[in-house]
Design a protein around this motif. Structure first.
Motif, PDB file in Angstrom:
ATOM      1  N   TRP A 139      26.258 -17.516  17.615  1.00  0.00           N
ATOM      2  CA  TRP A 139      25.157 -17.597  18.554  1.00  0.00           C
ATOM      3  C   TRP A 139      24.131 -16.547  18.156  1.00  0.00           C
ATOM      4  CZ3 TRP A 139      25.303 -20.818  23.025  1.00  0.00           C
ATOM      5  CH2 TRP A 139      26.479 -21.552  23.151  1.00  0.00           C
TER       6      TRP A 139
ATOM      7  N   SER B  53      20.113 -14.694  19.080  1.00  0.00           N
ATOM      8  CA  SER B  53      18.975 -14.472  19.971  1.00  0.00           C
ATOM      9  C   SER B  53      18.138 -13.364  19.366  1.00  0.00           C
ATOM     10  CB  SER B  53      19.421 -14.095  21.389  1.00  0.00           C
ATOM     11  OG  SER B  53      19.760 -12.737  21.455  1.00  0.00           O
TER      12      SER B  53
ATOM     13  N   ARG C 218      25.939 -13.121  17.554  1.00  0.00           N
ATOM     14  CA  ARG C 218      27.187 -13.059  18.299  1.00  0.00           C
ATOM     15  C   ARG C 218      28.186 -14.017  17.663  1.00  0.00           C
ATOM     16  NH1 ARG C 218      26.440 -13.387  24.563  1.00  0.00           N
ATOM     17  NH2 ARG C 218      25.987 -11.208  24.169  1.00  0.00           N
ATOM     18  N   ARG C 219      29.362 -13.499  17.356  1.00  0.00           N
ATOM     19  CA  ARG C 219      30.455 -14.331  16.849  1.00  0.00           C
ATOM     20  C   ARG C 219      31.425 -14.538  17.992  1.00  0.00           C
ATOM     21  NH1 ARG C 219      35.626 -13.702  14.942  1.00  0.00           N
ATOM     22  NH2 ARG C 219      36.227 -15.144  13.293  1.00  0.00           N
ATOM     23  N   VAL C 220      31.464 -15.762  18.514  1.00  0.00           N
ATOM     24  CA  VAL C 220      32.325 -16.092  19.635  1.00  0.00           C
ATOM     25  C   VAL C 220      33.595 -16.726  19.083  1.00  0.00           C
ATOM     26  CG1 VAL C 220      32.561 -17.448  21.745  1.00  0.00           C
ATOM     27  CG2 VAL C 220      30.360 -16.434  21.162  1.00  0.00           C
TER      28      VAL C 220
ATOM     29  N   TRP D  15      20.682 -16.684  24.374  1.00  0.00           N
ATOM     30  CA  TRP D  15      21.634 -16.905  23.283  1.00  0.00           C
ATOM     31  C   TRP D  15      21.743 -18.392  23.004  1.00  0.00           C
ATOM     32  CZ3 TRP D  15      23.378 -13.081  20.365  1.00  0.00           C
ATOM     33  CH2 TRP D  15      23.304 -11.795  20.877  1.00  0.00           C
TER      34      TRP D  15
ATOM     35  N   LEU E  89      30.962 -15.649  10.162  1.00  0.00           N
ATOM     36  CA  LEU E  89      30.430 -16.291  11.364  1.00  0.00           C
ATOM     37  C   LEU E  89      30.796 -17.774  11.379  1.00  0.00           C
ATOM     38  CD1 LEU E  89      26.825 -14.811  11.610  1.00  0.00           C
ATOM     39  CD2 LEU E  89      28.770 -14.311  13.060  1.00  0.00           C
TER      40      LEU E  89
ATOM     41  N   ARG F  97      23.278 -21.440  20.070  1.00  0.00           N
ATOM     42  CA  ARG F  97      24.004 -21.810  18.852  1.00  0.00           C
ATOM     43  C   ARG F  97      23.059 -22.712  18.078  1.00  0.00           C
ATOM     44  NH1 ARG F  97      29.774 -23.936  19.494  1.00  0.00           N
ATOM     45  NH2 ARG F  97      28.811 -24.834  21.306  1.00  0.00           N
TER      46      ARG F  97
ATOM     47  N   HIS G  25      18.096 -10.510  20.353  1.00  0.00           N
ATOM     48  CA  HIS G  25      18.860  -9.271  20.493  1.00  0.00           C
ATOM     49  C   HIS G  25      19.889  -9.066  19.386  1.00  0.00           C
ATOM     50  CE1 HIS G  25      16.952  -9.106  24.352  1.00  0.00           C
ATOM     51  NE2 HIS G  25      17.440 -10.296  24.631  1.00  0.00           N
TER      52      HIS G  25
ATOM     53  N   THR H   5      34.940 -11.956  21.442  1.00  0.00           N
ATOM     54  CA  THR H   5      33.534 -12.106  21.101  1.00  0.00           C
ATOM     55  C   THR H   5      33.010 -10.790  20.545  1.00  0.00           C
ATOM     56  OG1 THR H   5      33.218 -13.756  22.829  1.00  0.00           O
ATOM     57  CG2 THR H   5      31.251 -12.634  22.034  1.00  0.00           C
ATOM     58  N   THR H   6      32.288 -10.877  19.430  1.00  0.00           N
ATOM     59  CA  THR H   6      31.697  -9.694  18.810  1.00  0.00           C
ATOM     60  C   THR H   6      30.190  -9.899  18.723  1.00  0.00           C
ATOM     61  OG1 THR H   6      33.683  -9.435  17.456  1.00  0.00           O
ATOM     62  CG2 THR H   6      31.729  -8.202  16.786  1.00  0.00           C
ATOM     63  N   THR H   7      29.432  -8.927  19.218  1.00  0.00           N
ATOM     64  CA  THR H   7      27.979  -8.983  19.166  1.00  0.00           C
ATOM     65  C   THR H   7      27.468  -7.822  18.322  1.00  0.00           C
ATOM     66  OG1 THR H   7      27.918  -9.948  21.373  1.00  0.00           O
ATOM     67  CG2 THR H   7      25.869  -9.011  20.543  1.00  0.00           C
TER      68      THR H   7
END
Length: 183
Positions: free
Chosen positions: A92, A94, A99-101, A29, A151, A31, A96, A106-108
């Protein structure tokens, strides 16, 4: 000691602007931008406050009040944890997914569950405060039409008064989405 969070823009600085995904390891992951000056300033202020509270805890413990010193140590620990969490807030990516941190949540979303990743004009929050201004936001639309909260925005703590960095970051995140989204 390598500091990977400082290498986010280095691929663009080196003149490799034709490379959409400038990182070698797409499984970890990342940023795709540097933390902004407002975010770093807030974290530094919290760490400065924590250092004064730790100094007070030391003085209180030498004075013999262990319960007061323990409370000060706990308060300093909370301030340090908040500063570190504040530095992790952002988008973030990747292989996969995206991701919103947030500060507390945190939501992926996996790439195969996204319909689109795009920049839109809409009212956005200024530095996270309730006041909204007209700006740009990068949003992820899940399959079925459900949109996540933005995001990143051009008025958040990472991109306020950094329009070029916002454009680069959104283009990079959109490129990750185009590369790994199926269907």
């Amino acid at each position: 000691m390598p500091l990977p969070f400082l290498t986010a823009d280095r691929a663009f600085d080196a003149g490799a602007e034709d490379i959409a995904l400038p990182f070698d390891d797409h499984d970890s992951w990342r940023r795709p931008y540097r933390p902004g000056p407002w975010r770093v300033s807030a974290a530094a202020t919290l760490l400065l406050l924590a250092s004064f509270v730790l100094l007070a805890a030391m003085v209180i413990s030498f004075a013999g009040s262990l319960s007061g010193a323990t409370a000060c140590f706990a308060l300093a620990g909370v301030a340090i944890i908040c500063a570190l969490r504040l530095l992790r807030v952002g988008a973030w990516v990747s292989r996969h997914g995206v991701r919103r941190v947030g500060f507390l949540r945190t939501t992926t979303v996996p790439w195969d569950r996204t319909e689109s990743v795009r920049t839109v004009q809409q009212p956005v929050r200024w530095l996270g405060f309730p006041r909204t201004v007209q700006g740009q936001a990068l949003i992820v639309v899940r399959r079925g039409g459900e949109a996540l909260p933005p995001l990143v925005t051009d008025h958040n703590a990472d991109f306020l008064a950094r329009a070029e960095a916002f454009e680069r970051a959104t283009d990079t995140i959109e490129a990750w989405g185009d590369e790994y989204r199926t269907g």
